[in-house]
Write a protein that holds these residues in place. Structure first.
Motif, PDB file in Angstrom:
ATOM      1  N   SER A   1      47.696  25.979  47.429  1.00  0.00           N
ATOM      2  CA  SER A   1      48.931  25.404  47.082  1.00  0.00           C
ATOM      3  C   SER A   1      49.038  23.946  47.129  1.00  0.00           C
ATOM      4  O   SER A   1      49.907  23.091  46.555  1.00  0.00           O
ATOM      5  N   GLU A   2      47.990  23.236  47.433  1.00  0.00           N
ATOM      6  CA  GLU A   2      47.610  21.962  47.413  1.00  0.00           C
ATOM      7  C   GLU A   2      46.674  21.578  46.171  1.00  0.00           C
ATOM      8  O   GLU A   2      46.410  22.242  45.633  1.00  0.00           O
ATOM      9  N   ASP A   3      46.407  20.394  46.130  1.00  0.00           N
ATOM     10  CA  ASP A   3      45.805  19.950  45.166  1.00  0.00           C
ATOM     11  C   ASP A   3      44.321  20.444  45.184  1.00  0.00           C
ATOM     12  O   ASP A   3      43.600  20.290  46.075  1.00  0.00           O
ATOM     13  N   GLY A   4      43.964  21.120  44.039  1.00  0.00           N
ATOM     14  CA  GLY A   4      42.676  21.743  43.713  1.00  0.00           C
ATOM     15  C   GLY A   4      42.031  21.441  42.461  1.00  0.00           C
ATOM     16  O   GLY A   4      42.487  20.624  41.789  1.00  0.00           O
ATOM     17  N   VAL A   5      41.507  22.572  42.001  1.00  0.00           N
ATOM     18  CA  VAL A   5      40.507  22.291  40.629  1.00  0.00           C
ATOM     19  C   VAL A   5      41.205  23.323  39.890  1.00  0.00           C
ATOM     20  O   VAL A   5      41.427  24.762  40.225  1.00  0.00           O
ATOM     21  N   ARG A   6      41.289  23.329  38.347  1.00  0.00           N
ATOM     22  CA  ARG A   6      41.499  24.490  37.515  1.00  0.00           C
ATOM     23  C   ARG A   6      40.222  25.118  37.253  1.00  0.00           C
ATOM     24  O   ARG A   6      39.372  24.459  36.989  1.00  0.00           O
ATOM     25  N   LEU A   7      40.317  26.243  37.002  1.00  0.00           N
ATOM     26  CA  LEU A   7      39.315  27.300  36.995  1.00  0.00           C
ATOM     27  C   LEU A   7      39.448  28.127  35.680  1.00  0.00           C
ATOM     28  O   LEU A   7      40.453  28.354  35.228  1.00  0.00           O
ATOM     29  N   VAL A   8      38.429  28.315  35.041  1.00  0.00           N
ATOM     30  CA  VAL A   8      38.008  29.107  33.869  1.00  0.00           C
ATOM     31  C   VAL A   8      38.100  30.519  34.043  1.00  0.00           C
ATOM     32  O   VAL A   8      37.637  30.918  34.865  1.00  0.00           O
ATOM     33  N   ASN A   9      39.129  31.223  33.315  1.00  0.00           N
ATOM     34  CA  ASN A   9      38.910  32.703  33.170  1.00  0.00           C
ATOM     35  C   ASN A   9      38.055  32.954  32.176  1.00  0.00           C
ATOM     36  O   ASN A   9      37.190  34.074  32.357  1.00  0.00           O
ATOM     37  N   SER A  10      38.123  32.496  31.099  1.00  0.00           N
ATOM     38  CA  SER A  10      37.207  33.126  29.984  1.00  0.00           C
ATOM     39  C   SER A  10      37.118  32.121  28.800  1.00  0.00           C
ATOM     40  O   SER A  10      37.855  31.357  28.442  1.00  0.00           O
ATOM     41  N   THR A  11      35.938  32.085  28.221  1.00  0.00           N
ATOM     42  CA  THR A  11      35.537  31.374  26.990  1.00  0.00           C
ATOM     43  C   THR A  11      35.052  32.538  25.852  1.00  0.00           C
ATOM     44  O   THR A  11      34.484  32.086  24.812  1.00  0.00           O
ATOM     45  N   GLY A  12      35.476  33.608  26.138  1.00  0.00           N
ATOM     46  CA  GLY A  12      35.186  34.924  25.416  1.00  0.00           C
ATOM     47  C   GLY A  12      34.219  35.857  26.247  1.00  0.00           C
ATOM     48  O   GLY A  12      34.154  35.626  27.512  1.00  0.00           O
ATOM     49  N   ASN A  13      33.711  36.942  25.627  1.00  0.00           N
ATOM     50  CA  ASN A  13      33.290  37.773  26.411  1.00  0.00           C
ATOM     51  C   ASN A  13      31.664  38.055  26.114  1.00  0.00           C
ATOM     52  O   ASN A  13      31.215  37.811  25.072  1.00  0.00           O
ATOM     53  N   GLU A  14      31.092  38.072  27.164  1.00  0.00           N
ATOM     54  CA  GLU A  14      29.555  38.520  27.025  1.00  0.00           C
ATOM     55  C   GLU A  14      29.147  39.664  28.019  1.00  0.00           C
ATOM     56  O   GLU A  14      29.778  40.465  28.592  1.00  0.00           O
ATOM     57  N   VAL A  15      28.006  40.184  27.513  1.00  0.00           N
ATOM     58  CA  VAL A  15      27.507  41.387  28.075  1.00  0.00           C
ATOM     59  C   VAL A  15      26.226  41.070  28.551  1.00  0.00           C
ATOM     60  O   VAL A  15      25.095  40.349  27.944  1.00  0.00           O
ATOM     61  N   THR A  16      25.808  41.530  29.770  1.00  0.00           N
ATOM     62  CA  THR A  16      24.569  41.396  30.494  1.00  0.00           C
ATOM     63  C   THR A  16      23.389  42.142  30.354  1.00  0.00           C
ATOM     64  O   THR A  16      23.764  43.363  29.681  1.00  0.00           O
ATOM     65  N   ARG A  17      22.190  41.909  30.751  1.00  0.00           N
ATOM     66  CA  ARG A  17      21.198  42.729  30.131  1.00  0.00           C
ATOM     67  C   ARG A  17      21.430  44.411  31.140  1.00  0.00           C
ATOM     68  O   ARG A  17      20.215  45.217  31.070  1.00  0.00           O
ATOM     69  N   SER A  18      22.235  44.441  32.003  1.00  0.00           N
ATOM     70  CA  SER A  18      22.572  45.764  32.708  1.00  0.00           C
ATOM     71  C   SER A  18      23.589  46.289  32.261  1.00  0.00           C
ATOM     72  O   SER A  18      24.281  47.285  32.961  1.00  0.00           O
ATOM     73  N   GLY A  19      24.220  45.887  31.172  1.00  0.00           N
ATOM     74  CA  GLY A  19      25.408  46.343  30.396  1.00  0.00           C
ATOM     75  C   GLY A  19      26.843  46.050  30.954  1.00  0.00           C
ATOM     76  O   GLY A  19      27.982  46.558  30.753  1.00  0.00           O
ATOM     77  N   ASN A  20      26.880  44.821  31.800  1.00  0.00           N
ATOM     78  CA  ASN A  20      27.924  44.569  32.541  1.00  0.00           C
ATOM     79  C   ASN A  20      28.906  43.557  31.445  1.00  0.00           C
ATOM     80  O   ASN A  20      28.263  42.605  31.194  1.00  0.00           O
ATOM     81  N   GLY A  21      30.036  44.056  31.107  1.00  0.00           N
ATOM     82  CA  GLY A  21      30.896  43.191  30.197  1.00  0.00           C
ATOM     83  C   GLY A  21      31.772  42.194  31.088  1.00  0.00           C
ATOM     84  O   GLY A  21      32.250  42.588  32.240  1.00  0.00           O
ATOM     85  N   ARG A  22      31.807  41.120  30.730  1.00  0.00           N
ATOM     86  CA  ARG A  22      32.279  39.994  31.624  1.00  0.00           C
ATOM     87  C   ARG A  22      32.850  38.791  30.947  1.00  0.00           C
ATOM     88  O   ARG A  22      32.384  38.461  29.781  1.00  0.00           O
ATOM     89  N   ASP A  23      33.775  38.122  31.635  1.00  0.00           N
ATOM     90  CA  ASP A  23      34.362  36.751  30.906  1.00  0.00           C
ATOM     91  C   ASP A  23      33.200  35.764  31.087  1.00  0.00           C
ATOM     92  O   ASP A  23      32.670  35.468  32.100  1.00  0.00           O
ATOM     93  N   ARG A  24      32.794  35.326  29.898  1.00  0.00           N
ATOM     94  CA  ARG A  24      31.961  33.964  29.809  1.00  0.00           C
ATOM     95  C   ARG A  24      32.616  32.917  30.646  1.00  0.00           C
ATOM     96  O   ARG A  24      33.737  32.563  30.294  1.00  0.00           O
ATOM     97  N   ASP A  25      31.967  32.121  31.484  1.00  0.00           N
ATOM     98  CA  ASP A  25      32.441  30.886  32.113  1.00  0.00           C
ATOM     99  C   ASP A  25      33.348  31.265  33.324  1.00  0.00           C
ATOM    100  O   ASP A  25      33.792  30.318  33.775  1.00  0.00           O
ATOM    101  N   TRP A  26      33.498  32.496  33.816  1.00  0.00           N
ATOM    102  CA  TRP A  26      34.306  32.863  34.703  1.00  0.00           C
ATOM    103  C   TRP A  26      34.148  32.131  36.121  1.00  0.00           C
ATOM    104  O   TRP A  26      33.156  31.802  36.519  1.00  0.00           O
TER     105      TRP A  26
END
Length: 337
Positions: A147-172
């Motif tokens: 609730s105090e001053d902190g940093v803004r965080l990225v949720n997503s810059t698009g979707n990526e898939v890892t080499r074990s098949g995990n789909g996730r938000d890029r830059d999460w």
């Protein structure tokens, strides 16, 4: 250019109205026509009745909950726009979002299938300790809402898939000021994207049996296999109340994510990726936490495996791009690029 902005909702009238208001305030390029479309997935909170009287909203009221993909498909059937913009009902569009997101479709890029924007998490965050509630980034860093001053965080810059098949938000969970994301990304984030109607006509809409989660990753695979590109547009910004409707710790969220990860691998990924995904799930069932719940999700995936393999064969029959081409965009399972 005709643009339909589609918002799928279920029992979240307040969030949906906030989202719609952020779109109403958008400035559009000359010659662009916008249509607001709300798909109500059988809400019980009066959403359909409340929005039916709003003159600038095309309401598609479904009798039951058909999930995100089913909701978007209902909107596609009810509209004929050149571009379809998808926006989470628990998100707010920043000024300029819509103009930036749709502009690439008028820039002489005939094989552009989708654009995906920059999604920021609502609120601010501070580094979290080793225990207690926290969000964990791809790099292992833990963050707590402040609730105090902190940093803004990225949720997503698009979707990526890892080499074990995990789909996730890029830059999460990367601090917003540190992100300089590449324009090319494997897939679009379904809560902040624009899709070409021509591309959708080519590959089809969302796969409804997935119901929720991984639908955008699955459709991104099909776009890639037909030679359509997906591009990140950093100036198209939304602010998202992450998982406000279902919660990332809920059994619903976890079960559908684990089940659909296996199913999408079976539908699209190289066999080596699918094997790693299956082994990862099996190991978690054997030695990880929540083993009973994880076993249930794995059994649900196995029960649907014949259907997934049928979809794989159907995609292969119409693909114009070898599987190895989109597979070259898969990323390591460690830190996001």
């Amino acid at each position: 250019m005709r643009v339909a902005v589609v918002v799928v909702t279920w029992n979240a009238l307040g969030l949906t109205r906030r989202c719609l208001n952020s779109i109403r305030d958008q400035q559009l390029p000359a010659g662009t026509q916008m249509q607001l479309v709300v798909v109500d997935n059988g809400s019980q909170d009066g959403t359909a009745a409340a929005l039916r009287d709003e003159p600038d909203v095309l309401l598609v009221a479904l009798p039951d909950n058909r999930g995100f993909g089913g909701g978007v498909n209902a909107a596609l059937a009810a509209t004929s726009s050149d571009v379809v913009v998808l926006l989470n009902n628990d998100a707010v569009a920043e000024p300029g979002f819509l103009a930036h997101l749709v502009a690439p479709f008028g820039a002489g890029t005939p094989r552009l299938g989708a654009t995906t924007g920059l999604v920021l998490l609502s609120g601010s965050f501070v580094p979290a300790g080793p225990t207690g509630p926290a969000l964990v980034g791809h790099d292992g860093r833990r963050w707590a809402r402040s609730s105090e001053d902190g940093v803004r965080l990225v949720n997503s810059t698009g979707n990526e898939v890892t080499r074990s098949g995990n789909g996730r938000d890029r830059d999460w969970l990367r601090p917003a000021g540190t992100v300089s994301a590449a324009a090319e990304v494997f897939g679009f984030n379904g809560g902040c994207a624009a899709l070409s109607r021509a591309a959708l006509d080519d590959v089809g809409g969302f796969t409804e049996p997935l119901f929720m989660y991984y639908e955008d990753t699955e459709l991104s695979w099909r776009l890639r296999r037909r030679g359509w590109d997906v591009r990140h547009v950093p100036d198209a910004v939304t602010v998202h109340d992450h998982a406000a409707s279902s919660g990332t710790a809920s059994a619903f969220f976890l079960d559908h994510n684990e089940r659909n990860r296996i199913l999408v691998c079976l539908m699209h990924a190289p066999w080596a990726v699918t094997l790693r995904a299956a082994v990862r799930s099996a190991v978690r069932v054997a030695v990880g936490p929540q083993r009973r719940r994880r076993a249930r999700a794995l059994l649900a995936a196995l029960a649907r495996a014949p259907w997934a393999l049928q979809q794989r064969r159907a995609v292969d029959r119409t693909a114009t791009v070898p599987r190895a081409v989109p597979a070259a965009l898969l990323v390591p399972d460690g830190a996001s690029s």
